[in-house]
Every structure is written in structure tokens, then in C-alpha cells.
Design a protein around this motif. Structure first.
Motif, PDB file in Angstrom:
ATOM      1  N   UNK A   1      17.795   3.675   1.327  1.00  0.00           N
ATOM      2  CA  UNK A   1      16.907   4.020   0.212  1.00  0.00           C
ATOM      3  C   UNK A   1      16.584   5.507   0.256  1.00  0.00           C
ATOM      4  N   UNK A   2      16.222   6.048  -0.901  1.00  0.00           N
ATOM      5  CA  UNK A   2      15.882   7.471  -0.983  1.00  0.00           C
ATOM      6  C   UNK A   2      14.502   7.754  -0.410  1.00  0.00           C
ATOM      7  N   UNK A   3      13.566   6.831  -0.642  1.00  0.00           N
ATOM      8  CA  UNK A   3      12.201   7.020  -0.152  1.00  0.00           C
ATOM      9  C   UNK A   3      11.521   5.672  -0.052  1.00  0.00           C
ATOM     10  N   UNK A   4      10.364   5.640   0.584  1.00  0.00           N
ATOM     11  CA  UNK A   4       9.570   4.410   0.620  1.00  0.00           C
ATOM     12  C   UNK A   4       8.131   4.739   0.248  1.00  0.00           C
ATOM     13  N   UNK A   5       7.469   3.762  -0.348  1.00  0.00           N
ATOM     14  CA  UNK A   5       6.070   3.902  -0.755  1.00  0.00           C
ATOM     15  C   UNK A   5       5.259   2.918   0.079  1.00  0.00           C
ATOM     16  N   UNK A   6       4.399   3.457   0.943  1.00  0.00           N
ATOM     17  CA  UNK A   6       3.635   2.630   1.872  1.00  0.00           C
ATOM     18  C   UNK A   6       2.148   2.980   1.806  1.00  0.00           C
ATOM     19  N   UNK A   7       1.270   1.987   1.970  1.00  0.00           N
ATOM     20  CA  UNK A   7      -0.173   2.270   1.982  1.00  0.00           C
ATOM     21  C   UNK A   7      -0.575   2.907   3.306  1.00  0.00           C
ATOM     22  N   UNK A   8      -1.437   3.904   3.247  1.00  0.00           N
ATOM     23  CA  UNK A   8      -1.896   4.535   4.481  1.00  0.00           C
ATOM     24  C   UNK A   8      -3.398   4.340   4.718  1.00  0.00           C
ATOM     25  N   UNK A   9      -4.149   4.029   3.651  1.00  0.00           N
ATOM     26  CA  UNK A   9      -5.597   3.887   3.838  1.00  0.00           C
ATOM     27  C   UNK A   9      -6.201   3.202   2.628  1.00  0.00           C
ATOM     28  N   UNK A  10      -7.221   2.387   2.889  1.00  0.00           N
ATOM     29  CA  UNK A  10      -7.999   1.778   1.817  1.00  0.00           C
ATOM     30  C   UNK A  10      -9.445   2.226   1.936  1.00  0.00           C
ATOM     31  N   UNK A  11     -10.077   2.493   0.805  1.00  0.00           N
ATOM     32  CA  UNK A  11     -11.436   3.032   0.809  1.00  0.00           C
ATOM     33  C   UNK A  11     -12.446   2.052   1.385  1.00  0.00           C
ATOM     34  N   UNK A  12     -12.113   0.774   1.418  1.00  0.00           N
ATOM     35  CA  UNK A  12     -13.043  -0.238   1.952  1.00  0.00           C
ATOM     36  C   UNK A  12     -12.639  -0.700   3.349  1.00  0.00           C
ATOM     37  N   UNK A  13     -11.359  -0.999   3.550  1.00  0.00           N
ATOM     38  CA  UNK A  13     -10.901  -1.580   4.817  1.00  0.00           C
ATOM     39  C   UNK A  13     -10.424  -0.540   5.823  1.00  0.00           C
ATOM     40  N   UNK A  14     -10.287   0.719   5.393  1.00  0.00           N
ATOM     41  CA  UNK A  14      -9.893   1.770   6.325  1.00  0.00           C
ATOM     42  C   UNK A  14      -8.391   1.988   6.407  1.00  0.00           C
ATOM     43  N   UNK A  15      -7.949   2.644   7.497  1.00  0.00           N
ATOM     44  CA  UNK A  15      -6.552   3.033   7.622  1.00  0.00           C
ATOM     45  C   UNK A  15      -5.652   1.821   7.841  1.00  0.00           C
TER      46      UNK A  15
END
Length: 362
Positions: free
Chosen positions: A134-148
Motif C-alpha cells: 500500500x502507498x500509505x496507512x491511516x491509523x488512529x493515534x489519540x482520542x480526546x476522551x480515551x487518550x492515546x
């Protein structure tokens, strides 16, 4: 009539020059598109567009023409974006989970014409970019409520990819059930651990049993396939439509400002010389007194404002920790180079994980 012909001939000459300049401009637009594709960057950059308009308006002295020129340059940039999409439409984006997951929603908003490939977990999606699938990946790094999102933070530490963009997605969780189900029927809710954490108060209030799943979309698909009125999924409204589920209750997350930050990772580093940019770095320090304090002081002494400082255990070495920093400033100028050089004497390891200009809402 002869005078009119003279005017038209001059316009024809100007049009000829403009056509040549247009081709030259679009050749550079193509180069920009290929640069963005390699680094997993979005076609649309509102900050860059505003900068171009403001700078180019300085070339126009006639106040009447300024308003027309704004329309002209905006039209030109719109054509440029359309041309860039020709080269980025085939981009392959890795996401964790399944169609309808929040990472998928984020990826489609960042790369509207890209193709999403789904992987069972964050590490698999990350590795697909490292190995070139794949060219790139989109991953979550932090949530404003649950944290990193600690699994992704660990990938930043141990992996080889660069972060070239960060985007904020507002998260609205909903309770999804099969057709005919009501809230009173529900005994068990399924979702990703982060989503369960973000809806903990609602789950506790209703006495539901919670079961963790790989992600929100997988949970919704499971509920749809089981056709059991006693189980529900916590997921997005987009996911409800995708799996033909009924929204039993809206916006059930505990925080009304629930936002997740998604990072775009690619194999190639995006180097920006903009002083307003931000950067992410990872470092470990010597096992001695004041080592961490010295490292933090060095960052501050060179004028970089730290927005985030977190520690995480190094998995391979018990009781050793690495530090994650997000800071404001240009990570590629001489000042930053001196800072990284000085840090290298105080740290066991220093890694620049990526740089980005604007944190965009999607």
C-alpha cells in the motif's frame, strides 16, 4: 474595426503565452501530485491555497482587477486539484478493520478517490506500507476522551514509516441493532475497546454486557449476520447504513466533543521548511539522574514548544521507557539540526517520526 482586430490579435498573443505557461504550470502540478502520492499527502491543502491567493494578490495593483483575479486563481487551483487526482486516484490506503470503521471513514475523507484495503489490526496495516503493498496507512493515534492509542504509538517507535499528516475526525457513536429490536431488548453490546471506553457511562447506565471486538465495523457486521435482537453494536451511522442496521440510540458517547486524531503514514519523509509546522519525535535517555530533564531542557532552549510529552515502556527491555514528543516548529532548519545533534549526546536514541503543517478537521 481594424482597431478591434489589433486588440484581438494582442489577446491571441497573450493567450498563446498563457497556454505555454499553463502547460509549464501543470507539469509542476504533476510533480506535486507524485510527491504527495509517495508521501501519503492529501490533494487539498487549505493553508497552501490561502497562502497562494494572498501572495499572488500582491502582484495585482488594480483594485478592480483584484476581485477578478481571486476568481481566476481559485479556478486555476481547482483545475490543478482535478489534475492531481489523476495521479492519486489509484493510491492504495491501508486501514485496520472493515468497511465502515472510523479509520475507513477518515481515509475516504482524506483520499476521496483512493482505494482502501482492510487489515485485521494496526500492525498488519502498518506493515503493508513498509513492504510496499500500500502507498500509505491511516491509523488512529489519540482520542480526546480515551487518550492515546498505545499500539500505534509503539509502531511509531519501532517502525520505519513517517507521519506526514494528522487529521481530526469527530466521533459520534450510535447503538445499532437489527430490524425490530428496541433498546429494552439489548443485553450485550459489541465494539472496539476504544469505543466501549468512550461509551462506558451509557453502557453502565443501561446495564449492558460489553464484549470487545476488532473494530466498530466488524461488530456491526456480526450483529447484522446474527440477527439477534438481544445484541447491538456501537458504531457510526455510516456503518448502520452499510450493514442495514437500525439506529436504536444516537450520540451515546460520554463526551460531546469526542474526536479522534488519525495519522497518515508513508515510506517517504515529507520535508517542510514552514516555521509553523509541527513535528513528532521519539527518544530514549541514558539511565542516569537528570537525563530526561536535560533532554527536555534542550528542546525548550532551542525554542520548540512541546505540546505533548508521553512515556511508553520499551517492550524488549523491561523497565526501560521511550518518550513521545509533539512540538511546534520547523524540524528541518539549522536550529533544529543543532537541537537534534545536542540531543544525540544526551539520548540513547533520537528519531524524527514525521512533520506536518496543519492538523485538519475532516
Amino acid at each position: 474595426m481594424k482597431e478591434l482586430e489589433q486588440y484581438r490579435n494582442k489577446i491571441n498573443d497573450i493567450d498563446k503565452k498563457m497556454a505555454r505557461l499553463f502547460c509549464e504550470r501543470m507539469a509542476q502540478v504533476k510533480n506535486v501530485a507524485l510527491y504527495k502520492k509517495e508521501r501519503g499527502l492529501n490533494v487539498f491543502d487549505q493553508g497552501r491555497e490561502n497562502e497562494v491567493i494572498e501572495k499572488n494578490l500582491g502582484y495585482i495593483d488594480d483594485m478592480v482587477l483584484k476581485s477578478y483575479y481571486i476568481s481566476f486563481i481559485k479556478s486555476t487551483m481547482e483545475i490543478s486539484k482535478q489534475y492531481q487526482h489523476l495521479f492519486l486516484d489509484g493510491i492504495k490506503i491501508a486501514c485496520s478493520g472493515a468497511e465502515g470503521a472510523f479509520a475507513h471513514i477518515a481515509a475516504k475523507r482524506i483520499f476521496p478517490k483512493g482505494s482502501c484495503l482492510f487489515f485485521r489490526d494496526f500492525a498488519s496495516a502498518y506493515k503493508s506500507v513498509e513492504d510496499g503493498s500500500c502507498s500509505c496507512c491511516v491509523l488512529p493515534i489519540e482520542n480526546s476522551y480515551a487518550g492515546e492509542v498505545t499500539q500505534v504509538t509503539d509502531l511509531i517507535y519501532s517502525g520505519s514509516l513517517y507521519i506526514n499528516g494528522i487529521y481530526d475526525l469527530e466521533i459520534c457513536h450510535n447503538l445499532l441493532g437489527v430490524d425490530g429490536a428496541e433498546i429494552g431488548d439489548i443485553k450485550t453490546v459489541l465494539s472496539h475497546p476504544q469505543a466501549l471506553s468512550q461509551c462506558q457511562e451509557y453502557i453502565h447506565e443501561h446495564g449492558f454486557k460489553s464484549v470487545a471486538q476488532e473494530n466498530t465495523a466488524v461488530s456491526a457486521r456480526y450483529v447484522s449476520e446474527r440477527e439477534d435482537r438481544t445484541i447491538a453494536a456501537i458504531a457510526s451511522s455510516e456503518t448502520a447504513k452499510l450493514y442495514k442496521l437500525k439506529i436504536l440510540d444516537h450520540d451515546i458517547n460520554s463526551s460531546s466533543t469526542n474526536t479522534t486524531r488519525f495519522a497518515v503514514f508513508s515510506r517517504v519523509e515529507s520535508i517542510s521548511d514552514n516555521p509553523k509546522s509541527r513535528f513528532i519525535m521519539i527518544f530514549t535517555v541514558h539511565n542516569e539522574a537528570k537525563a530526561l530533564a536535560r533532554a527536555i531542557n534542550i528542546i525548550g532552549e532551542y525554542g520548540f514548544n512541546m505540546r505533548v510529552l508521553r512515556s511508553r515502556p520499551v517492550k524488549e527491555e523491561p523497565w526501560k521507557y521511550y518518550f513521545y514528543v509533539e512540538a511546534e516548529g520547523n524540524a528541518y532548519d539549522e536550529n533544529a539540526e543543532r537541537m537534534f545533534t545536542e540531543l544525540s549526546f544526551q539520548c540513547d536514541m533520537v528519531k524524527l517520526a514525521g512533520s506536518f503543517l496543519n492538523e485538519e478537521k475532516i
